[in-house]
Design an enzyme around this catalytic site. Sequence first.
Site, PDB file in Angstrom:
ATOM      1  N   ASP A   1      34.928 102.965  33.907  1.00  0.00           N
ATOM      2  CA  ASP A   1      33.912 102.882  34.937  1.00  0.00           C
ATOM      3  C   ASP A   1      33.704 101.400  35.272  1.00  0.00           C
ATOM      4  OD1 ASP A   1      31.586 103.750  36.528  1.00  0.00           O
ATOM      5  OD2 ASP A   1      30.424 102.805  34.932  1.00  0.00           O
TER       6      ASP A   1
ATOM      7  N   ASP B   1      30.491  99.798  37.361  1.00  0.00           N
ATOM      8  CA  ASP B   1      29.098  99.350  37.281  1.00  0.00           C
ATOM      9  C   ASP B   1      28.476  99.753  35.946  1.00  0.00           C
ATOM     10  OD1 ASP B   1      28.190  98.983  40.552  1.00  0.00           O
ATOM     11  OD2 ASP B   1      29.950 100.197  40.092  1.00  0.00           O
TER      12      ASP B   1
END
Length: 222
Positions: A9, A11
């Site tokens: 991922d 953020d």
Amino acid sequence: MTDFLLVFDLDGTLIDTVPDLSSALNEVLREHGYAPFPSREVQSMVGDGLPALLARGFAARGADAAETAAALPRFLSLYEANAANLSRPYPGVTETLAELRRRGYRTAVCSNKAQRATLAVLQGLALLPLFDGIAGGDHFAVRKPDLGHLLGLIAELGGHPEYAAMIGDNENDAAAAHAAGVPLLLMRYGYARIDPETLGPAALLDRFTDLPQALDRLGLIP
């Protein structure tokens, strides 16, 4: 043997992006006559893509759907042009990614942030060469928590779920990984809106630099 693929991922896992997200959201809010939010409140809105972030911010200020939709192009343009001004990788991210690639892992990014914005962040922070593939939230027809986002990226890179792991920070990463049958490692410092311990990770880490040792411990090796 298929190369082992680590899917990250963006953020809250690799990058603290809240400063630039806050800046862009608050600028658009000001342009529409609304009060800005402190960064800690913006953080709670992050995780489901840029349109969702804007919608949450505008709704919290009493704006209707039509005004929000009209503001979206400006928000996207403003964010993409300034996506790496204030955002920074978490400690040890660059060095650890380089080490993992030296060990033989392949690496990719699976983010709900739109493709252009995801690339803007990675290019602006000189991280793009550390990844074999990028799948933003509009790269496929679905996005996390849908397993098709994760599995689509793995397939696009010629990988297989049994030789992959998901490294994230929140409930969308957890849902996609569990549905896809892929091992899940979570960063405790991220943007999760619920306790990450409840998300069933194989490992829950305090520091990104702990990742290589955790992969070794779990037998997730190239």
